[in-house]
Design an enzyme around this catalytic site. Structure first.
Site, PDB file in Angstrom:
ATOM      1  N   VAL A  22      16.237  10.684   1.865  1.00 56.08           N
ATOM      2  CA  VAL A  22      16.957  11.961   1.973  1.00 56.08           C
ATOM      3  C   VAL A  22      16.893  12.705   0.641  1.00 56.08           C
ATOM      4  CG1 VAL A  22      19.244  13.016   2.242  1.00 56.08           C
ATOM      5  CG2 VAL A  22      18.497  11.233   3.831  1.00 56.08           C
ATOM      6  N   GLU A  41       4.350  16.490  -1.256  1.00 55.74           N
ATOM      7  CA  GLU A  41       3.793  16.876   0.045  1.00 55.74           C
ATOM      8  C   GLU A  41       4.613  16.231   1.167  1.00 55.74           C
ATOM      9  OE1 GLU A  41       1.720  19.114   0.642  1.00 55.74           O
ATOM     10  OE2 GLU A  41       1.339  18.777   2.761  1.00 55.74           O
ATOM     11  N   SER A  52       7.234 -10.888   4.271  1.00 55.80           N
ATOM     12  CA  SER A  52       6.452 -10.445   3.106  1.00 55.80           C
ATOM     13  C   SER A  52       7.197 -10.707   1.805  1.00 55.80           C
ATOM     14  CB  SER A  52       6.139  -8.955   3.200  1.00 55.80           C
ATOM     15  OG  SER A  52       5.609  -8.636   4.439  1.00 55.80           O
ATOM     16  N   ASP A  73      10.027  -4.630  -5.158  1.00 56.24           N
ATOM     17  CA  ASP A  73       9.710  -3.602  -4.160  1.00 56.24           C
ATOM     18  C   ASP A  73      10.224  -3.949  -2.763  1.00 56.24           C
ATOM     19  OD1 ASP A  73       7.906  -5.609  -3.651  1.00 56.24           O
ATOM     20  OD2 ASP A  73       6.229  -4.266  -3.232  1.00 56.24           O
ATOM     21  N   HIS A 121       3.645   3.916 -10.421  1.00 59.42           N
ATOM     22  CA  HIS A 121       4.814   3.198  -9.899  1.00 59.42           C
ATOM     23  C   HIS A 121       5.989   3.308 -10.866  1.00 59.42           C
ATOM     24  CE1 HIS A 121       2.289   0.231  -7.244  1.00 59.42           C
ATOM     25  NE2 HIS A 121       1.971   1.501  -7.051  1.00 59.42           N
ATOM     26  N   GLU A 140      11.117   0.363  -5.722  1.00 56.93           N
ATOM     27  CA  GLU A 140       9.854   0.828  -6.294  1.00 56.93           C
ATOM     28  C   GLU A 140       9.498   2.196  -5.718  1.00 56.93           C
ATOM     29  OE1 GLU A 140       5.881  -1.519  -7.067  1.00 56.93           O
ATOM     30  OE2 GLU A 140       5.838  -0.703  -5.030  1.00 56.93           O
ATOM     31  N   ALA A 152      -5.724   4.037  -0.363  1.00 52.75           N
ATOM     32  CA  ALA A 152      -4.850   2.852  -0.386  1.00 52.75           C
ATOM     33  C   ALA A 152      -4.471   2.412   1.032  1.00 52.75           C
ATOM     34  CB  ALA A 152      -3.597   3.135  -1.215  1.00 52.75           C
ATOM     35  N   THR A 153      -4.251   3.398   1.911  1.00 51.27           N
ATOM     36  CA  THR A 153      -3.846   3.070   3.277  1.00 51.27           C
ATOM     37  C   THR A 153      -4.959   2.294   3.986  1.00 51.27           C
ATOM     38  OG1 THR A 153      -2.560   5.102   3.321  1.00 51.27           O
ATOM     39  CG2 THR A 153      -2.996   4.075   5.453  1.00 51.27           C
ATOM     40  N   ILE A 154      -6.186   2.769   3.813  1.00 55.65           N
ATOM     41  CA  ILE A 154      -7.301   2.108   4.495  1.00 55.65           C
ATOM     42  C   ILE A 154      -7.603   0.753   3.853  1.00 55.65           C
ATOM     43  CG2 ILE A 154      -9.782   2.296   4.952  1.00 55.65           C
ATOM     44  CD1 ILE A 154      -9.176   5.319   5.460  1.00 55.65           C
TER      45      ILE A 154
HETATM   46  P1  0O2 Z   1       3.261  -3.497   0.732  1.00 49.73           P
HETATM   47  O1  0O2 Z   1       4.619  -3.300   1.186  1.00 49.73           O
HETATM   48  O2  0O2 Z   1       2.413  -4.198   1.735  1.00 49.73           O
HETATM   49  O3  0O2 Z   1       2.638  -2.255   0.210  1.00 49.73           O
HETATM   50  P2  0O2 Z   1       1.114  -7.580  -7.053  1.00 49.73           P
HETATM   51  O4  0O2 Z   1       0.094  -6.571  -7.522  1.00 49.73           O
HETATM   52  O5  0O2 Z   1       1.542  -7.353  -5.629  1.00 49.73           O
HETATM   53  O6  0O2 Z   1       0.694  -8.969  -7.333  1.00 49.73           O
HETATM   54  P3  0O2 Z   1       3.369  -6.346  -8.426  1.00 49.73           P
HETATM   55  O7  0O2 Z   1       3.265  -6.287  -9.899  1.00 49.73           O
HETATM   56  O8  0O2 Z   1       4.721  -6.547  -7.848  1.00 49.73           O
HETATM   57  O9  0O2 Z   1       2.423  -7.493  -7.894  1.00 49.73           O
HETATM   58  O10 0O2 Z   1       2.894  -5.096  -7.773  1.00 49.73           O
HETATM   59  P4  0O2 Z   1       2.025  -3.868  -8.120  1.00 49.73           P
HETATM   60  O11 0O2 Z   1       0.655  -4.285  -8.494  1.00 49.73           O
HETATM   61  O12 0O2 Z   1       2.726  -2.963  -9.030  1.00 49.73           O
HETATM   62  O13 0O2 Z   1       1.934  -3.267  -6.682  1.00 49.73           O
HETATM   63  C1  0O2 Z   1       2.924  -3.332  -5.748  1.00 49.73           C
HETATM   64  C2  0O2 Z   1       2.529  -2.471  -4.582  1.00 49.73           C
HETATM   65  O14 0O2 Z   1       1.545  -1.518  -4.970  1.00 49.73           O
HETATM   66  C3  0O2 Z   1       1.897  -3.218  -3.441  1.00 49.73           C
HETATM   67  O15 0O2 Z   1       2.869  -3.718  -2.615  1.00 49.73           O
HETATM   68  C4  0O2 Z   1       1.107  -2.123  -2.757  1.00 49.73           C
HETATM   69  O16 0O2 Z   1       1.953  -1.281  -2.007  1.00 49.73           O
HETATM   70  C5  0O2 Z   1       0.602  -1.358  -3.931  1.00 49.73           C
HETATM   71  N1  0O2 Z   1      -0.685  -1.892  -4.378  1.00 49.73           N
HETATM   72  C6  0O2 Z   1      -0.927  -2.547  -5.521  1.00 49.73           C
HETATM   73  N2  0O2 Z   1      -2.236  -2.872  -5.606  1.00 49.73           N
HETATM   74  C7  0O2 Z   1      -2.832  -2.402  -4.503  1.00 49.73           C
HETATM   75  C8  0O2 Z   1      -4.189  -2.416  -4.027  1.00 49.73           C
HETATM   76  O17 0O2 Z   1      -5.109  -2.936  -4.646  1.00 49.73           O
HETATM   77  N3  0O2 Z   1      -4.410  -1.812  -2.833  1.00 49.73           N
HETATM   78  C9  0O2 Z   1      -3.426  -1.231  -2.099  1.00 49.73           C
HETATM   79  N4  0O2 Z   1      -3.741  -0.665  -0.937  1.00 49.73           N
HETATM   80  N5  0O2 Z   1      -2.146  -1.210  -2.522  1.00 49.73           N
HETATM   81  C10 0O2 Z   1      -1.848  -1.791  -3.711  1.00 49.73           C
HETATM   82  P5  0O2 Z   1       2.620  -4.934  -1.667  1.00 49.73           P
HETATM   83  O18 0O2 Z   1       3.325  -6.122  -2.220  1.00 49.73           O
HETATM   84  O19 0O2 Z   1       1.177  -5.094  -1.345  1.00 49.73           O
HETATM   85  O20 0O2 Z   1       3.437  -4.526  -0.422  1.00 49.73           O
HETATM   86  P1  0O2 Z   2       8.325  16.120   9.556  1.00 48.00           P
HETATM   87  O1  0O2 Z   2       8.078  17.127   8.509  1.00 48.00           O
HETATM   88  O2  0O2 Z   2       9.100  16.632  10.701  1.00 48.00           O
HETATM   89  O3  0O2 Z   2       7.085  15.392   9.978  1.00 48.00           O
HETATM   90  P2  0O2 Z   2      12.781   9.886   9.298  1.00 48.00           P
HETATM   91  O4  0O2 Z   2      13.633   8.845   8.641  1.00 48.00           O
HETATM   92  O5  0O2 Z   2      12.748   9.803  10.787  1.00 48.00           O
HETATM   93  O6  0O2 Z   2      13.060  11.283   8.792  1.00 48.00           O
HETATM   94  P3  0O2 Z   2      10.682   8.490   8.102  1.00 48.00           P
HETATM   95  O7  0O2 Z   2      11.281   7.191   8.428  1.00 48.00           O
HETATM   96  O8  0O2 Z   2      10.644   8.914   6.674  1.00 48.00           O
HETATM   97  O9  0O2 Z   2      11.336   9.641   8.913  1.00 48.00           O
HETATM   98  O10 0O2 Z   2       9.291   8.483   8.753  1.00 48.00           O
HETATM   99  P4  0O2 Z   2       7.930   7.947   8.203  1.00 48.00           P
HETATM  100  O11 0O2 Z   2       7.204   7.372   9.354  1.00 48.00           O
HETATM  101  O12 0O2 Z   2       8.163   7.116   6.999  1.00 48.00           O
HETATM  102  O13 0O2 Z   2       7.208   9.299   7.829  1.00 48.00           O
HETATM  103  C1  0O2 Z   2       7.797  10.134   6.873  1.00 48.00           C
HETATM  104  C2  0O2 Z   2       7.358  11.535   6.995  1.00 48.00           C
HETATM  105  O14 0O2 Z   2       6.042  11.640   6.471  1.00 48.00           O
HETATM  106  C3  0O2 Z   2       7.325  12.052   8.418  1.00 48.00           C
HETATM  107  O15 0O2 Z   2       7.856  13.336   8.350  1.00 48.00           O
HETATM  108  C4  0O2 Z   2       5.840  12.153   8.715  1.00 48.00           C
HETATM  109  O16 0O2 Z   2       5.556  13.234   9.564  1.00 48.00           O
HETATM  110  C5  0O2 Z   2       5.274  12.425   7.347  1.00 48.00           C
HETATM  111  N1  0O2 Z   2       3.870  12.050   7.232  1.00 48.00           N
HETATM  112  C6  0O2 Z   2       3.275  10.868   7.460  1.00 48.00           C
HETATM  113  N2  0O2 Z   2       1.967  10.930   7.213  1.00 48.00           N
HETATM  114  C7  0O2 Z   2       1.718  12.199   6.806  1.00 48.00           C
HETATM  115  C8  0O2 Z   2       0.531  12.890   6.387  1.00 48.00           C
HETATM  116  O17 0O2 Z   2      -0.558  12.333   6.308  1.00 48.00           O
HETATM  117  N3  0O2 Z   2       0.689  14.206   6.027  1.00 48.00           N
HETATM  118  C9  0O2 Z   2       1.882  14.839   6.072  1.00 48.00           C
HETATM  119  N4  0O2 Z   2       1.977  16.115   5.679  1.00 48.00           N
HETATM  120  N5  0O2 Z   2       3.012  14.219   6.458  1.00 48.00           N
HETATM  121  C10 0O2 Z   2       2.927  12.916   6.811  1.00 48.00           C
HETATM  122  P5  0O2 Z   2       9.358  13.635   8.691  1.00 48.00           P
HETATM  123  O18 0O2 Z   2      10.177  13.290   7.491  1.00 48.00           O
HETATM  124  O19 0O2 Z   2       9.738  12.958   9.955  1.00 48.00           O
HETATM  125  O20 0O2 Z   2       9.348  15.158   8.850  1.00 48.00           O
END
Ligand code: 0O2
Ligand code: 0O2
Length: 265
Positions: A22, A41, A52, A73, A121, A140, A152-154
């Site tokens: 919020v 954004e 996890s 985190d 971070h 975090e 990162a998502t992919i």
């Molecule tokens: P989740 O919820 O699956 O995202 P770690 O790197 O995990 O051994 P540290 O120091 O706690 O230990 O974390 P760090 O490196 O600061 O990163 C924590 C979070 O950053 C991760 O959470 C990811 O969300 C993101 N992250 C860090 N490195 C990468 C990476 O190589 N690729 C992607 N896609 N995300 C990364 P978790 O734990 O994965 O949890």
């Molecule tokens: P909007 O503007 O109406 O879409 P909530 O607690 O229900 O408010 P929550 O739990 O934060 O929402 O939902 P989530 O799944 O974490 O997604 C957070 C917000 O990010 C949502 O908007 C998604 O529409 C938005 N979102 C996710 N991916 C993307 C993206 O790639 N681009 C953009 N622009 N928005 C993205 P809200 O908050 O529901 O509002």
């Protein structure tokens, strides 16, 4: 494992994530209306699943009774920005807030991880008001551009699929993709000025159209039906070219002013 009530353990984290979402969504709205351009954004948030949390505790050798300080985190907020420059802007805003304390920061934007991961971070300490009193928890905040988020998502979903045993060719292609995302961010930054300018112009223009239409309505409210209809006609004529919208708006405002004073033109 002890008979810990994990649901209760996660409650303050769930509350923190809801509150922080919020707060950052509100900040987005506020910045947008103050500056017509938001360095945010969109915002997402999640509480780590207990499986996890335990997995990470095992990996980092965090004892069970020190999860709260050892896993930073459990509560996670992610803020997505359009441009790399927005990241620092947000970091400054977060550091100056009085409702959270920055514990430390990890700059994976300047120093990308070996995987190619880039993000900024900030580990914060956040006070949650619970029924049992105030509880300070760690959370975090990850700040990243849309391009960083895309990558990162992919990468995260592939890692999930391959359980961290990514085939070498996939790893190398991901690394190339990370480079491409980096170049995309650089390219976007270089045209940032232009993009921001056009976003502002679009915003200004749509605000002006709103104002004109609302003001025409207001004239009806003062029974200036003929005048309102004339302005509506003028609006219909110019709205496609948008030429003369400011003049029209000023004329309508003058008409409302006269209407309020009960004058006629
Ligand atoms: P989740 O919820 O699956 O995202 P770690 O790197 O995990 O051994 P540290 O120091 O706690 O230990 O974390 P760090 O490196 O600061 O990163 C924590 C979070 O950053 C991760 O959470 C990811 O969300 C993101 N992250 C860090 N490195 C990468 C990476 O190589 N690729 C992607 N896609 N995300 C990364 P978790 O734990 O994965 O949890
Ligand atoms: P909007 O503007 O109406 O879409 P909530 O607690 O229900 O408010 P929550 O739990 O934060 O929402 O939902 P989530 O799944 O974490 O997604 C957070 C917000 O990010 C949502 O908007 C998604 O529409 C938005 N979102 C996710 N991916 C993307 C993206 O790639 N681009 C953009 N622009 N928005 C993205 P809200 O908050 O529901 O509002």
């Amino acid at each position: 494992m002890d008979g810990r009530d994990w649901k209760k353990f996660l409650l303050p984290y769930e509350q923190a994530v809801e509150e922080l979402k919020v707060k950052f969504k509100t900040l987005r709205g506020e910045l947008k209306s103050r500056e017509e351009y938001a360095p945010i954004e969109f915002v997402t948030g999640r509480v780590k699943k207990i499986s996890s949390v335990l997995e990470k505790a095992k990996r980092l050798s965090v004892p069970m009774d020190q999860l709260e300080s050892g896993i930073e985190d459990i509560a996670g907020i992610r803020i997505m920005c359009q441009f790399v420059e927005d990241i620092e802007r947000l970091a400054v805003l977060i550091r100056s807030r009085q409702d959270m304390n920055v514990v430390y920061e990890k700059d994976y934007v300047t120093n990308k991880k070996p995987s190619g991961y880039r993000s900024f971070h900030i580990i914060i300490e956040y006070p949650v008001q619970t029924a049992l009193g105030m509880k300070r928890i760690l959370a975090e905040v990850q700040i990243r551009t849309l391009a960083m988020n895309f990558w990162a998502t992919i990468e995260h979903s592939l890692n999930y699929k391959y359980k961290e045993q990514l085939p070498e060719d996939v790893r190398s292609r991901l690394s190339k993709a990370a480079e491409a995302a980096y170049l995309l961010d650089q390219e976007m930054s270089s045209i940032r000025g232009e993009i921001v300018e056009s976003q502002k112009m679009f915003e200004d223009n749509s605000n002006l159209i709103n104002k004109v239409l609302n003001n025409i309505q207001e004239l009806y409210f003062y029974y200036r039906v003929r005048e309102a209809a004339q302005f509506q006609l003028r609006f219909n004529e110019i709205w496609e070219t948008e030429d003369g919208l400011s003049d029209l708006s000023a004329d309508i405002e003058a008409a409302i002013f006269r209407a309020k004073k009960g004058e006629h033109n």
